[in-house]
Design an enzyme around this catalytic site. Structure first.
Site, PDB file in Angstrom:
ATOM      1  N   TRP A  76       0.822  -1.204   0.000  1.00 37.97           N
ATOM      2  CA  TRP A  76       0.000   0.000   0.000  1.00 37.97           C
ATOM      3  C   TRP A  76       0.860   1.260   0.000  1.00 37.97           C
ATOM      4  O   TRP A  76       0.662   2.171  -0.803  1.00 37.97           O
ATOM      5  CB  TRP A  76      -0.948  -0.029   1.185  1.00 37.97           C
ATOM      6  CG  TRP A  76      -1.875   1.133   1.357  1.00 37.97           C
ATOM      7  CD1 TRP A  76      -2.205   1.732   2.539  1.00 37.97           C
ATOM      8  CD2 TRP A  76      -2.645   1.820   0.356  1.00 37.97           C
ATOM      9  NE1 TRP A  76      -3.102   2.749   2.339  1.00 37.97           N
ATOM     10  CE2 TRP A  76      -3.393   2.829   0.994  1.00 37.97           C
ATOM     11  CE3 TRP A  76      -2.754   1.689  -1.032  1.00 37.97           C
ATOM     12  CZ2 TRP A  76      -4.239   3.700   0.309  1.00 37.97           C
ATOM     13  CZ3 TRP A  76      -3.598   2.556  -1.727  1.00 37.97           C
ATOM     14  CH2 TRP A  76      -4.331   3.542  -1.060  1.00 37.97           C
ATOM     15  N   GLY A 113     -10.541   4.748   1.344  1.00 36.79           N
ATOM     16  CA  GLY A 113     -11.481   4.470   0.270  1.00 36.79           C
ATOM     17  C   GLY A 113     -11.150   3.163  -0.422  1.00 36.79           C
ATOM     18  O   GLY A 113     -10.188   2.477  -0.066  1.00 36.79           O
ATOM     19  N   LYS A 158     -14.346  -2.844   7.935  1.00 35.21           N
ATOM     20  CA  LYS A 158     -14.578  -3.532   6.658  1.00 35.21           C
ATOM     21  C   LYS A 158     -13.654  -4.732   6.493  1.00 35.21           C
ATOM     22  O   LYS A 158     -14.010  -5.715   5.838  1.00 35.21           O
ATOM     23  CB  LYS A 158     -14.451  -2.559   5.490  1.00 35.21           C
ATOM     24  CG  LYS A 158     -13.093  -1.851   5.376  1.00 35.21           C
ATOM     25  CD  LYS A 158     -12.216  -2.465   4.322  1.00 35.21           C
ATOM     26  CE  LYS A 158     -10.882  -1.772   4.237  1.00 35.21           C
ATOM     27  NZ  LYS A 158     -10.050  -2.283   3.120  1.00 35.21           N
ATOM     28  N   SER A 183      -8.723  -9.078  -2.405  1.00 39.51           N
ATOM     29  CA  SER A 183      -8.776  -8.687  -0.998  1.00 39.51           C
ATOM     30  C   SER A 183      -8.049  -9.710  -0.133  1.00 39.51           C
ATOM     31  O   SER A 183      -8.424 -10.882  -0.080  1.00 39.51           O
ATOM     32  CB  SER A 183     -10.237  -8.569  -0.542  1.00 39.51           C
ATOM     33  OG  SER A 183     -10.325  -8.514   0.861  1.00 39.51           O
ATOM     34  N   ASN A 213      -7.985  -9.869   3.104  1.00 40.38           N
ATOM     35  CA  ASN A 213      -8.822 -10.305   4.219  1.00 40.38           C
ATOM     36  C   ASN A 213      -9.877 -11.308   3.771  1.00 40.38           C
ATOM     37  O   ASN A 213     -10.153 -12.282   4.473  1.00 40.38           O
ATOM     38  CB  ASN A 213      -9.468  -9.081   4.875  1.00 40.38           C
ATOM     39  CG  ASN A 213      -8.459  -8.224   5.611  1.00 40.38           C
ATOM     40  OD1 ASN A 213      -8.087  -8.510   6.741  1.00 40.38           O
ATOM     41  ND2 ASN A 213      -7.998  -7.167   4.964  1.00 40.38           N
TER      42      ASN A 213
END
Length: 325
Positions: A11, A131, A186, A252, A254
């Site tokens: 990231w 976001g 999330k 993703s 996760n």
């Protein structure tokens, strides 16, 4: 304007690549192997085929990363306090703006990232950057939208102007707390969706995402008060947008982790976590969110089910029973 990005994971590196088209960027890592690899190859192993331009200067010493107008913190949430203390020890100038690009809840204190930074660096202006944004897509400079939350509107507008580019649409918000609650939770709900993925159809998956929104609102309301809940936060990119992409895409981490746990054939969540190379923020946040819900006396059955699965080895069958009912 010189921007420092602290954290050279996928990231942080993606942010550095994305911003380096028209700006000089400092990318800091404390990992010597990552530092040497990026210096040699001008590419991150976590972001293949995404070259790092010469506008990005990679640093190993944190003292070399503080001479900037803006510092973006893209470090794991559980390391945030330590990094902030290091910045403080480097006599960070008070006019340097801090932008938080990490998501989660500190386990030891149950504080959000902004609350941690405000404790350690109370004199530095603060914003939150959040976001729907998978690192690989950001590094490839594909279009995406984010929210920049800042309680100082003048600073917020200045940061939006500096960070916004052709492929980045930034929305300004003043809801620093709400944005962070959405960003943290999330990841837990993505693990939950990974658990049910493959066992049930899209209808159950959609129902779980919908119920997740209710739990986000519950914690959000408990943190800011019912009258201060902003519907634009809940329905915007940093909440609904981020929740949908994290809970539905196989990119993703996760979601993939939840799927691995559900199909582990006896391996514990901790074993699966130790075998991976990526940070799974939802693992830590599951415990923090459960503890925070207990402290605030609110019901969050999805978070509780994932906490008990990951930390108390509740069976997959019992977990799924909670998630789909």
């Amino acid at each position: 304007m010189v921007i420092s990005v602290l954290g050279a994971g996928a990231w942080g590196t993606a942010i550095a690549i994305s911003l380096s088209g028209k700006k000089n960027v400092i990318l800091w890592t404390r990992n010597k192997a990552i530092f040497e690899s990026i210096k040699e190859k001008r590419e991150s192993d976590k972001l293949p085929d995404c070259p790092i331009s010469d506008n990005v200067s990679v640093k190993l010493a944190i003292e070399d990363a503080v001479n900037a107008s803006v510092i973006i913190l893209a470090v794991p949430t559980q390391s945030l306090r330590e990094i902030c203390h290091q910045l403080n020890d480097c006599n960070l100038k008070k006019n340097v703006a801090i932008i938080l690009a990490c998501k989660g809840i500190e386990k030891s204190t149950l504080k959000l990232p902004s609350e941690v930074v405000n404790e350690v660096l109370p004199n530095n202006p603060l914003a939150v950057f959040s976001g729907p944004s998978f690192a690989i897509e950001v590094a490839r400079k594909l279009p995406y939208s984010m929210v920049l939350a800042c309680q100082n509107e003048v600073l917020g507008l200045k940061l939006v102007s500096e960070l916004q580019q052709e492929n980045i649409k930034l929305y300004l918000s003043s809801d620093v707390i709400g944005i962070q609650v959405c960003a943290a939770l999330k990841n837990v709900f993505a693990i939950a969706c990974g658990v049910v993925l493959g066992r049930f159809g899209f209808n159950a998956h959609a129902a779980l995402i919908t119920k997740s929104m209710s739990e986000i609102k519950a914690l959000y309301s408990a943190k800011v008060g019912d009258g201060n809940v902003d519907i634009n936060t809940l329905l915007g990119p940093a909440c609904l947008g981020d929740l949908v992409v994290t809970c539905t895409s196989l990119n993703s981490r996760n979601l993939s982790f939840g799927s691995k746990v559900a199909n582990s054939n006896g391996s514990s969540a901790q074993q699966i976590l130790s075998e991976g190379k990526s940070v799974i923020e939802g693992f830590n946040t599951a415990k923090s969110a459960f503890d925070l819900a207990e402290k605030l006396k609110i019901k969050m059955p999805i978070c509780e089910a994932i906490y008990r699965l990951l930390y108390e080895n509740t069976s997959i069958e019992d977990t799924i029973s909670v998630l789909v009912n």
